[in-house]
Design a protein around this motif. Sequence first.
Motif, PDB file in Angstrom:
ATOM      1  N   ILE A 206      -2.924   4.204 -38.175  1.00 52.19           N
ATOM      2  CA  ILE A 206      -1.745   5.331 -38.447  1.00 52.19           C
ATOM      3  C   ILE A 206      -0.584   4.787 -38.190  1.00 52.19           C
ATOM      4  N   TYR A 207      -0.320   3.621 -37.293  1.00 54.22           N
ATOM      5  CA  TYR A 207       0.826   3.162 -37.315  1.00 54.22           C
ATOM      6  C   TYR A 207       1.365   2.336 -38.533  1.00 54.22           C
ATOM      7  N   SER A 208       0.084   1.498 -39.005  1.00 48.23           N
ATOM      8  CA  SER A 208       0.137   0.703 -40.058  1.00 48.23           C
ATOM      9  C   SER A 208       0.682   1.557 -41.131  1.00 48.23           C
ATOM     10  N   ARG A 209      -0.059   2.716 -41.341  1.00 45.90           N
ATOM     11  CA  ARG A 209       0.402   3.409 -42.791  1.00 45.90           C
ATOM     12  C   ARG A 209       1.955   4.096 -42.566  1.00 45.90           C
ATOM     13  N   SER A 210       2.282   4.267 -41.194  1.00 44.52           N
ATOM     14  CA  SER A 210       3.822   4.921 -41.332  1.00 44.52           C
ATOM     15  C   SER A 210       4.724   3.823 -41.287  1.00 44.52           C
ATOM     16  N   GLY A 212       4.167   1.080 -42.801  1.00 49.52           N
ATOM     17  CA  GLY A 212       4.078   0.411 -44.386  1.00 49.52           C
ATOM     18  C   GLY A 212       3.566  -1.020 -43.909  1.00 49.52           C
ATOM     19  N   ARG A 213       3.232  -1.624 -42.847  1.00 49.62           N
ATOM     20  CA  ARG A 213       2.765  -2.893 -42.918  1.00 49.62           C
ATOM     21  C   ARG A 213       1.445  -2.939 -41.933  1.00 49.62           C
ATOM     22  N   GLU A 214       0.833  -4.083 -41.982  1.00 44.45           N
ATOM     23  CA  GLU A 214      -0.311  -3.932 -41.063  1.00 44.45           C
ATOM     24  C   GLU A 214      -0.181  -4.145 -39.256  1.00 44.45           C
ATOM     25  N   ILE A 215      -0.732  -3.008 -38.690  1.00 47.47           N
ATOM     26  CA  ILE A 215      -0.741  -3.064 -37.249  1.00 47.47           C
ATOM     27  C   ILE A 215      -2.145  -3.539 -36.771  1.00 47.47           C
ATOM     28  N   ARG A 216      -2.140  -4.465 -36.056  1.00 48.29           N
ATOM     29  CA  ARG A 216      -3.622  -4.703 -35.470  1.00 48.29           C
ATOM     30  C   ARG A 216      -3.863  -4.183 -33.983  1.00 48.29           C
ATOM     31  N   TYR A 217      -5.006  -3.737 -33.795  1.00 41.51           N
ATOM     32  CA  TYR A 217      -5.171  -3.293 -32.470  1.00 41.51           C
ATOM     33  C   TYR A 217      -5.518  -4.610 -31.347  1.00 41.51           C
ATOM     34  N   GLY A 218      -4.998  -4.398 -30.493  1.00 43.69           N
ATOM     35  CA  GLY A 218      -4.986  -5.508 -29.468  1.00 43.69           C
ATOM     36  C   GLY A 218      -6.262  -5.746 -28.958  1.00 43.69           C
TER      37      GLY A 218
END
Length: 297
Positions: A206-210, A212-218
Amino acid sequence: MSILVVGGTGTVGSHVVRGLLTKGEQVRVLIRSADRADALPFGARAVMGDLRKPETLRWAMMGVDRVFLVTALSPMETEEGLAAVAAANRAGVRHLVYLSVHHAERAPHILQLKSKVEIHKALRDSGMPFTLIMANDFFQNDLLYRESLLEEGMYSHPIGDIGLNRVDVRDIADAVVTTLTQAGHEFLCYPLIGVEILTGLDVADIYSRSLGREIRYGGNDLEVWEKEATSTVPGWLVHDLKLLYEFYQRHGLRASEGDFVLQEKVLGRLPRSFHTFVRETVTEWERDGAREHAKAV
Ligand SMILES: NC(=O)c1ccc[n+]([C@@H]2O[C@H](COP(=O)([O-])OP(=O)(O)OC[C@H]3O[C@@H](n4cnc5c(N)ncnc54)[C@H](OP(=O)(O)O)[C@@H]3O)[C@@H](O)[C@H]2O)c1
C-alpha cells in the motif's frame, strides 16, 4: 460535566481532548510537568499529577465526573493503572474509560498486555462504572517508520503474515468521546478495529502504491529487528515488543464479525481505512518535503 484525561498529551489522548472540547465539555488534562500546559488546546485546563505519585491524584480527581485513562508503556504500567483506578474510585468518579488492547487476555506473558488485564480486573472489582476500549495496532505507529520508508524504501514494522485489523487512532478517540459523553456504555467492552486485515507485505504494498516506488517489507526476522531497535528503544521495551511481534507473527490480531457488531454500537459508522490513512500521510510528507525544499532555495 468535568472530564479528566490522563495521557492527554499523547497520541490517542490528544485527539480525545480535542473531541471533548468540540462537544463543549469541561476538560482537565493531567500533566507531569508544567511545560506541557503550553501545548494543550485552548479551553483545556491543565492539572499537575503523576501516576507514579499516587498522592498527586487526589487533587487531580477532585470534582471530576468522568475519566479517560491511558497508561503509557512502562515497567510500572500496572502500578500506575491501579493507582489511577483507586484514586478515581475514592474521588467518586462516575465513569472511567480505559484504553486497552484488542484481545489483551490472549497473551499474558507480554508485560504490556498483562498490565492491561490486571487493570481490567481492578476496574471490575472497584464497582465503579467503566468502559474498556480494546484497540488493535494503531495505523499511526507507522509515523515512526517515516525515515526508513522514505529514505531506505523499507517498511520495518515486523507484524508478520497472518494479519492485524489495524485501526486509526482518530476512530479510537471518537469512540472514547462517545462513551464519555453518552449514557449506556457502562460495564461494556468495545473492540476498536479497522476493516482491512493487514500483513507486513500488504502494508508495504500500500505504501509502494501511494509513494509511487517500491517499498520492501523488512521481514519477520526479529533478531534483525532487535539489533536495530536496541539503539533507540529501552531494553525492557525491546524485549516486550519482541514478544508482541512473535505473538502477531504466530497468531495475528484479527477481528471477528462479532467485533464489528460491537464496534458499530460505539462508532456508529465504518472505521477509517488504512488506504485512506496512507494517502493522507504520504500527501502530508510530500507537503513537508516541498516546504523544506522551498526553505532551502
Ligand atoms: N500503539 C499501539 O498500536 C497500541 C494499540 C492498542 C493499545 N495501545 C495502548 O495505548 C497506550 C499508549 O497510548 P498512546 O500511544 O496514546 O500514549 P503515548 O502517546 O505514549 O502518550 C502517553 C501519555 O501518558 C502520559 N504519561 C506517561 N507517564 C505518565 C505518568 N506516570 N503519569 C501521568 N501521565 C503519564 C504522557 O505524558 P507526557 O506528555 O508527560 O509524556 C502522555 O500524555 C498503551 O497502554 C498501549 O498499550 C497501543
